[in-house]
Design a protein around this motif. Structure first.
Motif, short mmCIF file in Angstrom:
data_model
loop_
_atom_site.label_atom_id
_atom_site.label_comp_id
_atom_site.label_asym_id
_atom_site.label_seq_id
_atom_site.Cartn_x
_atom_site.Cartn_y
_atom_site.Cartn_z
N LEU A 178 13.04 0.87 10.94
CA LEU A 178 11.94 0.55 10.04
C LEU A 178 11.39 1.76 9.31
O LEU A 178 10.68 1.62 8.32
CB LEU A 178 10.80 -0.12 10.83
N ALA A 179 11.69 2.96 9.83
CA ALA A 179 11.12 4.16 9.23
C ALA A 179 12.07 5.34 9.42
O ALA A 179 12.92 5.34 10.31
CB ALA A 179 9.77 4.47 9.87
N VAL A 180 11.90 6.32 8.55
CA VAL A 180 12.64 7.57 8.65
C VAL A 180 11.64 8.71 8.79
O VAL A 180 10.43 8.52 8.61
CB VAL A 180 13.54 7.81 7.42
N ASN A 181 12.17 9.89 9.10
CA ASN A 181 11.34 11.08 9.25
C ASN A 181 10.24 10.86 10.30
O ASN A 181 9.10 11.28 10.12
CB ASN A 181 10.74 11.48 7.90
N LEU A 182 10.58 10.18 11.37
CA LEU A 182 9.62 9.90 12.44
C LEU A 182 9.33 11.17 13.22
O LEU A 182 10.24 11.94 13.53
CB LEU A 182 10.16 8.84 13.39
N SER A 183 8.09 11.39 13.53
CA SER A 183 7.73 12.51 14.38
C SER A 183 6.52 12.15 15.23
O SER A 183 5.65 11.39 14.82
CB SER A 183 7.47 13.78 13.57
N PHE A 196 0.83 -1.19 0.00
CA PHE A 196 0.00 0.00 0.00
C PHE A 196 0.87 1.25 0.00
O PHE A 196 1.97 1.26 0.54
CB PHE A 196 -0.92 0.01 1.22
N GLY A 197 0.37 2.32 -0.57
CA GLY A 197 1.14 3.56 -0.69
C GLY A 197 1.09 4.44 0.53
O GLY A 197 1.91 5.34 0.68
N SER A 198 0.13 4.22 1.42
CA SER A 198 0.04 5.02 2.64
C SER A 198 -0.83 4.29 3.65
O SER A 198 -1.55 3.35 3.30
CB SER A 198 -0.54 6.40 2.35
N LEU A 199 -0.75 4.74 4.90
CA LEU A 199 -1.52 4.11 5.97
C LEU A 199 -1.98 5.18 6.94
O LEU A 199 -1.19 6.03 7.36
CB LEU A 199 -0.67 3.09 6.72
N LEU A 200 -3.24 5.17 7.26
CA LEU A 200 -3.84 6.03 8.28
C LEU A 200 -4.60 5.11 9.21
O LEU A 200 -5.50 4.40 8.77
CB LEU A 200 -4.78 7.05 7.65
N PHE A 238 2.98 6.91 6.65
CA PHE A 238 1.99 6.38 7.56
C PHE A 238 1.79 7.37 8.71
O PHE A 238 2.64 8.20 9.00
CB PHE A 238 2.40 5.01 8.11
N ILE A 239 0.63 7.26 9.33
CA ILE A 239 0.33 8.04 10.52
C ILE A 239 -0.61 7.20 11.39
O ILE A 239 -1.55 6.59 10.88
CB ILE A 239 -0.27 9.43 10.19
N ILE A 240 -0.29 7.12 12.67
CA ILE A 240 -1.08 6.33 13.62
C ILE A 240 -1.50 7.25 14.75
O ILE A 240 -0.70 8.03 15.26
CB ILE A 240 -0.24 5.17 14.21
N HIS A 241 -2.75 7.16 15.16
CA HIS A 241 -3.30 7.97 16.23
C HIS A 241 -3.55 7.13 17.47
O HIS A 241 -3.94 5.97 17.37
CB HIS A 241 -4.63 8.59 15.78
N LEU A 266 2.77 -2.57 9.13
CA LEU A 266 3.94 -2.04 8.44
C LEU A 266 4.44 -2.97 7.32
O LEU A 266 4.84 -2.48 6.26
CB LEU A 266 5.05 -1.75 9.45
N PRO A 267 4.42 -4.30 7.50
CA PRO A 267 4.85 -5.16 6.39
C PRO A 267 3.97 -5.05 5.14
O PRO A 267 4.40 -5.42 4.05
CB PRO A 267 4.76 -6.57 6.97
N LEU A 268 2.76 -4.54 5.28
CA LEU A 268 1.87 -4.40 4.13
C LEU A 268 2.13 -3.13 3.33
O LEU A 268 1.58 -2.96 2.24
CB LEU A 268 0.41 -4.41 4.59
#
Length: 159
Positions: free
Chosen positions: A111-116, A60-64, A89-92, A80-82
């Motif tokens: 596993l990720a960059v640009n984490l905030s 998938f190209g993005s995840l919300l 991605f963004i998780i609330h 994340l593996p999908l």
């Protein structure tokens, strides 16, 4: 030129603007088709459709996602593996500690960059001439929770 000066929504509109006569039956067919498309519900996700996205596009190209009852870290472990490499991605979550745990897990495992991590706190302000101040009636509904966002790294190059 008529075609450049006005925006036309249907082929019949353009034909009429160019001076062509459009039969009423053609106009009705076109109108019925437009309304059928607008009233049609969006297609339902099926397992086969999701598998084809994973197979054909590499993920998938993005995840919300929102994880009110589940920890964001466990949600990300499963989802994340999908995601395709480079997908955002963004998780609330309503809890800062849960979001921080998820961010730390992704950072430690590369596993990720640009984490905030950020929140959505909102406070109303009273703005009058020569006197402005925030309203001090803080309620739990003013905080919308916390988010962790980032971009997924390629799993073959993350170590």
């Amino acid at each position: 030129d008529v075609r450049n000066s006005v925006r036309y929504t249907t082929p019949c509109d353009l034909a009429e603007a160019l001076g062509k006569t459009v039969p009423e039956s053609m106009r009705k067919q076109e109108t019925d088709k437009i309304w059928a498309e607008k009233d049609a519900p969006p297609p339902r996700a099926t397992q086969e459709g999701l598998r084809s996205i994973l197979r054909d596009r590499g993920g998938f190209g993005s995840l919300l996602a929102t994880s009110g009852r589940m920890s964001p870290a466990s949600t990300l472990r499963e989802l994340l593996p999908l995601l395709a490499p480079g997908a955002s991605f963004i998780i609330h979550s309503p809890y800062l500690s849960a979001v921080s745990e998820a961010c730390a897990w992704m950072h430690e495992n590369r596993l990720a960059v640009n984490l905030s991590v950020f929140d959505t706190f909102l406070r109303e302000h009273q703005a009058l001439p020569n006197r402005s101040h925030p309203h001090m009636n803080a309620t739990p509904s003013q905080s919308g929770g916390y988010f962790v966002s980032g971009v997924k790294c390629n799993s073959t190059t993350n170590r």
